[in-house]
Design an enzyme around this catalytic site. Sequence first.
Site, PDB file in Angstrom:
ATOM      1  N   ASN A  96       2.657 -10.820  -0.580  1.00 53.05           N
ATOM      2  CA  ASN A  96       3.664 -10.486   0.422  1.00 53.05           C
ATOM      3  C   ASN A  96       5.003 -10.243  -0.270  1.00 53.05           C
ATOM      4  O   ASN A  96       5.353 -10.953  -1.210  1.00 53.05           O
ATOM      5  CB  ASN A  96       3.782 -11.638   1.427  1.00 53.05           C
ATOM      6  CG  ASN A  96       4.531 -11.253   2.678  1.00 53.05           C
ATOM      7  OD1 ASN A  96       5.621 -10.678   2.616  1.00 53.05           O
ATOM      8  ND2 ASN A  96       3.963 -11.578   3.830  1.00 53.05           N
ATOM      9  N   ASP A 118       6.058  -0.689   8.236  1.00 53.50           N
ATOM     10  CA  ASP A 118       5.961  -1.119   9.629  1.00 53.50           C
ATOM     11  C   ASP A 118       7.370  -1.122  10.231  1.00 53.50           C
ATOM     12  O   ASP A 118       8.258  -1.803   9.714  1.00 53.50           O
ATOM     13  CB  ASP A 118       5.361  -2.519   9.700  1.00 53.50           C
ATOM     14  CG  ASP A 118       4.962  -2.937  11.108  1.00 53.50           C
ATOM     15  OD1 ASP A 118       5.624  -2.485  12.072  1.00 53.50           O
ATOM     16  OD2 ASP A 118       4.004  -3.720  11.244  1.00 53.50           O
ATOM     17  N   TYR A 193      -1.069   8.192   5.484  1.00 53.46           N
ATOM     18  CA  TYR A 193      -0.396   8.309   6.776  1.00 53.46           C
ATOM     19  C   TYR A 193       0.357   9.631   6.878  1.00 53.46           C
ATOM     20  O   TYR A 193       0.349  10.289   7.931  1.00 53.46           O
ATOM     21  CB  TYR A 193       0.597   7.158   6.969  1.00 53.46           C
ATOM     22  CG  TYR A 193      -0.017   5.873   7.448  1.00 53.46           C
ATOM     23  CD1 TYR A 193      -0.711   5.809   8.653  1.00 53.46           C
ATOM     24  CD2 TYR A 193       0.106   4.712   6.704  1.00 53.46           C
ATOM     25  CE1 TYR A 193      -1.275   4.621   9.096  1.00 53.46           C
ATOM     26  CE2 TYR A 193      -0.451   3.506   7.135  1.00 53.46           C
ATOM     27  CZ  TYR A 193      -1.138   3.473   8.336  1.00 53.46           C
ATOM     28  OH  TYR A 193      -1.696   2.298   8.771  1.00 53.46           O
ATOM     29  N   GLU A 194       0.992  10.030   5.803  1.00 54.34           N
ATOM     30  CA  GLU A 194       1.777  11.258   5.816  1.00 54.34           C
ATOM     31  C   GLU A 194       0.895  12.468   6.103  1.00 54.34           C
ATOM     32  O   GLU A 194       1.254  13.354   6.887  1.00 54.34           O
ATOM     33  CB  GLU A 194       2.478  11.424   4.468  1.00 54.34           C
ATOM     34  CG  GLU A 194       3.472  12.567   4.416  1.00 54.34           C
ATOM     35  CD  GLU A 194       4.272  12.550   3.137  1.00 54.34           C
ATOM     36  OE1 GLU A 194       5.005  13.525   2.901  1.00 54.34           O
ATOM     37  OE2 GLU A 194       4.167  11.574   2.364  1.00 54.34           O
TER      38      GLU A 194
END
Length: 212
Positions: A96, A118, A193-194
């Site tokens: 993380n 996000d 995603y792009e």
Amino acid sequence: MRLRNKPWADDFIKENHHITELSPLSHKGSWKDLFENHQPIHLEIGTGKGQFIANMAKQHPDINFIGMERVKNVIVGAIRKVDAAYVRNVRLINENAKDLRDFFAQNEIDQIYLNFSDPWPKNRHEKRRLTFHTFLEQYEDILRPDGEIVLKTDNQKFFEYSLVSFSQYGMKLEEVTLDLHAVEDPLNVMTEYEEKFSEKGQRIYRCRVRFS
């Protein structure tokens, strides 16, 4: 969408220790020793399935890339893409990014990529956004004085929020692009995603910023 659990993920990550660094805390301040060279180090926070970092590493063999991804079921895809790219200048971290200073020393990173982070749209989750001021403080610590942050997103509200956050922190906007694919940047490397969003005709926003 809920990710399907991959019970084999832990073993897969350990088996691919030449790609995934299993003890990242121990390399704080000495990542160049791990790569065995003195090339610049670029960090992608939220590597996802790894398309961006694998292709960037192929295009830029003179740069070392570190990809941080906290979700085990996702980072296994990145391991596969990096492995298939036959590159030696990538290390992945299954951690993380809540405190990057645990992993990187002051001025150790040359560039940071925030790709389709996000947006955490609810106000009560503002502190989780990767462009909230507490994250900017971390970036300022680990980046070299001339280091750059490159942000890409399809979310207009998150983009606008980030521009305001950068400005309030006193950062310098080097570039603001409101429709990345309309300008046809030949050096742009797309994430999964792009590709998905651009095929649907959605705008991709990009900015480059530095600390003043």
